[in-house]
Design a protein around this motif. Structure first.
Motif, PDB file in Angstrom:
ATOM      1  N   LEU A 168      13.149  22.042  35.822  1.00  0.00           N
ATOM      2  CA  LEU A 168      12.769  23.427  35.538  1.00  0.00           C
ATOM      3  C   LEU A 168      13.992  24.273  35.234  1.00  0.00           C
ATOM      4  CD1 LEU A 168      10.397  25.383  35.394  1.00  0.00           C
ATOM      5  CD2 LEU A 168      10.593  25.716  37.864  1.00  0.00           C
ATOM      6  N   SER A 169      15.087  24.020  35.950  1.00  0.00           N
ATOM      7  CA  SER A 169      16.314  24.780  35.771  1.00  0.00           C
ATOM      8  C   SER A 169      16.892  24.607  34.371  1.00  0.00           C
ATOM      9  CB  SER A 169      17.346  24.354  36.823  1.00  0.00           C
ATOM     10  OG  SER A 169      18.558  25.022  36.637  1.00  0.00           O
ATOM     11  N   CYS A 170      16.914  23.365  33.885  1.00  0.00           N
ATOM     12  CA  CYS A 170      17.497  23.109  32.563  1.00  0.00           C
ATOM     13  C   CYS A 170      16.554  23.518  31.434  1.00  0.00           C
ATOM     14  CB  CYS A 170      17.876  21.642  32.438  1.00  0.00           C
ATOM     15  SG  CYS A 170      19.299  21.171  33.438  1.00  0.00           S
TER      16      CYS A 170
ATOM     17  N   VAL B 163       4.754  18.945  29.417  1.00  0.00           N
ATOM     18  CA  VAL B 163       5.054  17.518  29.218  1.00  0.00           C
ATOM     19  C   VAL B 163       6.554  17.268  29.340  1.00  0.00           C
ATOM     20  CG1 VAL B 163       5.088  15.655  27.507  1.00  0.00           C
ATOM     21  CG2 VAL B 163       3.016  17.004  27.842  1.00  0.00           C
ATOM     22  N   LEU B 164       7.343  18.160  28.753  1.00  0.00           N
ATOM     23  CA  LEU B 164       8.804  18.043  28.829  1.00  0.00           C
ATOM     24  C   LEU B 164       9.280  18.100  30.278  1.00  0.00           C
ATOM     25  CD1 LEU B 164      11.399  17.871  27.071  1.00  0.00           C
ATOM     26  CD2 LEU B 164      11.507  20.363  27.196  1.00  0.00           C
ATOM     27  N   LEU B 165       8.709  19.030  31.043  1.00  0.00           N
ATOM     28  CA  LEU B 165       9.055  19.128  32.464  1.00  0.00           C
ATOM     29  C   LEU B 165       8.666  17.860  33.215  1.00  0.00           C
ATOM     30  CD1 LEU B 165       8.049  22.802  33.423  1.00  0.00           C
ATOM     31  CD2 LEU B 165      10.350  21.884  33.162  1.00  0.00           C
TER      32      LEU B 165
ATOM     33  N   CYS C 291       9.503  32.355  39.161  1.00  0.00           N
ATOM     34  CA  CYS C 291      10.389  33.206  38.344  1.00  0.00           C
ATOM     35  C   CYS C 291      11.096  32.372  37.281  1.00  0.00           C
ATOM     36  CB  CYS C 291      11.427  33.895  39.220  1.00  0.00           C
ATOM     37  SG  CYS C 291      10.776  35.140  40.349  1.00  0.00           S
ATOM     38  N   MET C 292      11.598  31.192  37.688  1.00  0.00           N
ATOM     39  CA  MET C 292      12.272  30.299  36.753  1.00  0.00           C
ATOM     40  C   MET C 292      11.348  29.908  35.609  1.00  0.00           C
ATOM     41  SD  MET C 292      14.136  27.864  39.583  1.00  0.00           S
ATOM     42  CE  MET C 292      14.866  26.678  38.477  1.00  0.00           C
TER      43      MET C 292
ATOM     44  N   LEU D 154      20.022  15.935  30.467  1.00  0.00           N
ATOM     45  CA  LEU D 154      19.912  17.347  30.815  1.00  0.00           C
ATOM     46  C   LEU D 154      20.543  18.238  29.748  1.00  0.00           C
ATOM     47  CD1 LEU D 154      20.623  17.258  34.675  1.00  0.00           C
ATOM     48  CD2 LEU D 154      18.419  17.396  33.498  1.00  0.00           C
ATOM     49  N   SER D 155      21.592  17.740  29.090  1.00  0.00           N
ATOM     50  CA  SER D 155      22.188  18.503  27.979  1.00  0.00           C
ATOM     51  C   SER D 155      21.174  18.673  26.859  1.00  0.00           C
ATOM     52  CB  SER D 155      23.442  17.787  27.455  1.00  0.00           C
ATOM     53  OG  SER D 155      24.451  17.721  28.437  1.00  0.00           O
ATOM     54  N   ALA D 156      20.446  17.576  26.554  1.00  0.00           N
ATOM     55  CA  ALA D 156      19.395  17.661  25.534  1.00  0.00           C
ATOM     56  C   ALA D 156      18.273  18.588  25.984  1.00  0.00           C
ATOM     57  CB  ALA D 156      18.840  16.260  25.248  1.00  0.00           C
ATOM     58  N   LEU D 157      17.958  18.547  27.271  1.00  0.00           N
ATOM     59  CA  LEU D 157      16.896  19.404  27.813  1.00  0.00           C
ATOM     60  C   LEU D 157      17.288  20.878  27.717  1.00  0.00           C
ATOM     61  CD1 LEU D 157      14.141  19.417  29.224  1.00  0.00           C
ATOM     62  CD2 LEU D 157      15.333  19.202  31.410  1.00  0.00           C
TER      63      LEU D 157
END
Length: 485
Positions: free
Chosen positions: A428-430, A404-406, A338-339, A459-462
């Motif tokens: 995945l969450s961010c 790739v980002l994940l 779902c995420m 994570l802020s950038a993500l």
């Protein structure tokens, strides 16, 4: 050549707009006579000063915004809004470090909902309202919000919209983008008011129902209680949340054509909407079976909690009405799916988007047919719209970039000492802007405070890249972007 002066001018004007939102929170602080009055007053002054500086730097700017300017403007707007938006948290002392304050604010504007505040119930009313307001503003996009209320402020509207909008297909409601923006924001406002009224009917206070209505319709997830809507243990509130989260996860353009234009049949013929509904029904049935047979829930509770969490995760709202870390781990896999998928393009939901799922399935199906019939011409059609080859390449490029980002985020989490389950669900969450993870350490009832400082910045950038769908941010790091030719 980049028109930096115009970018400064627009950002300065947007900071004045953000300062106006702070005035609302200042009024709430004065009304409740709490200890954050000075914090909002100082933040307001600093924000106005910042706006003046940017406006001065952009004086005598030529009013022509190019495509490169639009991408730089959108990315800078989200970063600068988050920097200035973090001031009330820092000035009030409720968040102790600039890293945590920026993380909290970026999580708000991107509607991610990840929080570094362990106990939100200790926050004064105005700070709680500011957290909710950041998500409501960011739900449909900061610059898109500006186009709706002050169209003359942002030159080159369509270029800016393309840089900030989500989804591979741009559906038009009206020839003029400003008219489209006003209609979409009208629907957004209508959903917010309807949600607030429903919450009030089922027993929420006026302050709580306003906050939860803003974050539910923005599919953000911030709340005024540590247990989110689970604090109330109220089926009426739960089902109201389900309805409005579900509606907020549908394309607002589709809502407009089906409700305001009276074309209800279009809703049920829409391929993306059908996949969206299929995922909700299929995953809810599966989780309900697990809850009833393994966790010994009653059937009514199994349906209620299963449906709530499926819709919450699919729309990337990320609110909880129960601690899912106690559920069977197979249900975690379902919620992770779902995420990944997220809601519909053109909604406030994050994730990969259901329409891309539809397109990929059709491309894969065509490849199977092409193996048997090499010379066949097999178009990819979504809702009677032919997806040309260029758009298909873009889709697959986005899918590759997303994966790739994940993977990179997952590896970074592993290198910082985070365990496997946390690492993949955090990434995945961010990237999907959902917020909570499914581990025991960072789950429904805990914050992200334990993350290392460097990880919080990553994570802020993500979160920003997830909200602007990667390419709008990543393009700034290519050498070609900065070449004048």
């Amino acid at each position: 050549m980049l028109n930096l002066k115009l970018i400064y001018k627009i950002i300065g004007s947007l900071l004045f707009l953000e300062a106006g939102f702070l005035l609302i929170c200042l009024g709430i602080s004065i009304f409740y006579m709490e200890d954050d009055i000075l914090a909002f007053l100082l933040s307001f002054i600093v924000m106005i000063a910042g706006g003046i500086i940017f406006r001065y730097a952009g004086r005598n700017a030529a009013n022509n915004l190019g495509r490169r300017d639009a991408y730089l403007l959108v990315t800078l707007t989200w970063i600068i809004f988050s920097i200035f938006g973090s001031l009330p948290f820092l000035a009030s002392g409720y968040v102790s470090t600039p890293t945590d304050a920026f993380f909290e604010t970026m999580s708000g504007f991107t509607t991610t909902g990840a929080s570094v505040i362990d106990d939100v119930e200790r926050l004064p009313h105005a700070l709680l309202f500011w957290r909710s307001l950041t998500q409501w503003i960011g739900g449909l996009g900061i610059v898109f919000f500006t186009i709706a209320i002050i169209p003359s402020l942002v030159g080159g509207n369509m270029k800016v919209f393309s840089a900030e909008a989500t989804g591979p297909i741009r559906a038009k409601m009206h020839p003029r983008l400003t008219t489209t923006a006003k209609w979409i924001w009208s629907i957004y406002l209508l959903l917010t008011v309807g949600c607030a009224v429903a919450f009030y009917i089922f027993g929420m206070s006026i302050f709580d129902c306003l906050n939860y209505a803003m974050t539910v319709t923005a599919t953000g997830g911030f709340g005024t209680h540590n247990e989110a809507t689970g604090f109330y243990h109220n089926p009426g509130i739960d089902y109201s949340s389900i309805v409005f989260m579900f509606l907020a996860g549908i394309s607002f353009t589709l809502l407009y054509t089906s409700i305001f234009k009276g074309r209800i049949k279009q809703l049920f013929k829409n391929s993306e909407f059908k996949l969206y509904c299929t995922l909700v029904v299929l995953f809810t049935i599966t989780i309900t079976i697990f809850l009833c047979f393994l966790n010994h829930y009653s059937f009514s509770d199994g349906i209620r909690y299963g449906l709530y969490q499926v819709v919450s995760f699919l729309t990337t709202t990320g609110v909880f009405n129960v601690d899912v870390s106690e559920w069977h781990r197979f249900t975690w896999v379902i919620l992770c799916v779902c995420m990944f998928f997220g809601g519909c393009a053109g909604s406030t939901a994050g994730g990969f988007k259901c329409v891309r799922g539809v397109m990929i399935m059709k491309i894969v199906r065509n490849e199977f047919k092409r193996i048997l019939h090499p010379k066949a011409i097999l178009p990819v059609k979504v809702n009677d719209t032919n997806i040309n080859y260029s758009a298909q390449v873009t889709l697959m490029a986005y899918f590759a970039a997303y994966m790739v980002l994940l993977m990179i985020s997952y590896l970074v989490m592993i290198l910082t000492g985070i365990d496997n389950t946390n690492a993949i669900t955090i990434a995945l969450s961010c990237a999907s802007n959902i917020g909570p993870t499914l581990s025991l350490e960072i789950g429904p009832s805990m914050s992200w405070t334990m993350m290392p400082v460097a990880v919080k910045w990553i994570l802020s950038a993500l979160m920003l890249m997830g909200r602007l769908e990667i390419f709008s941010v990543a393009i700034l790091f290519t050498p070609e972007f900065w070449k004048d030719n």
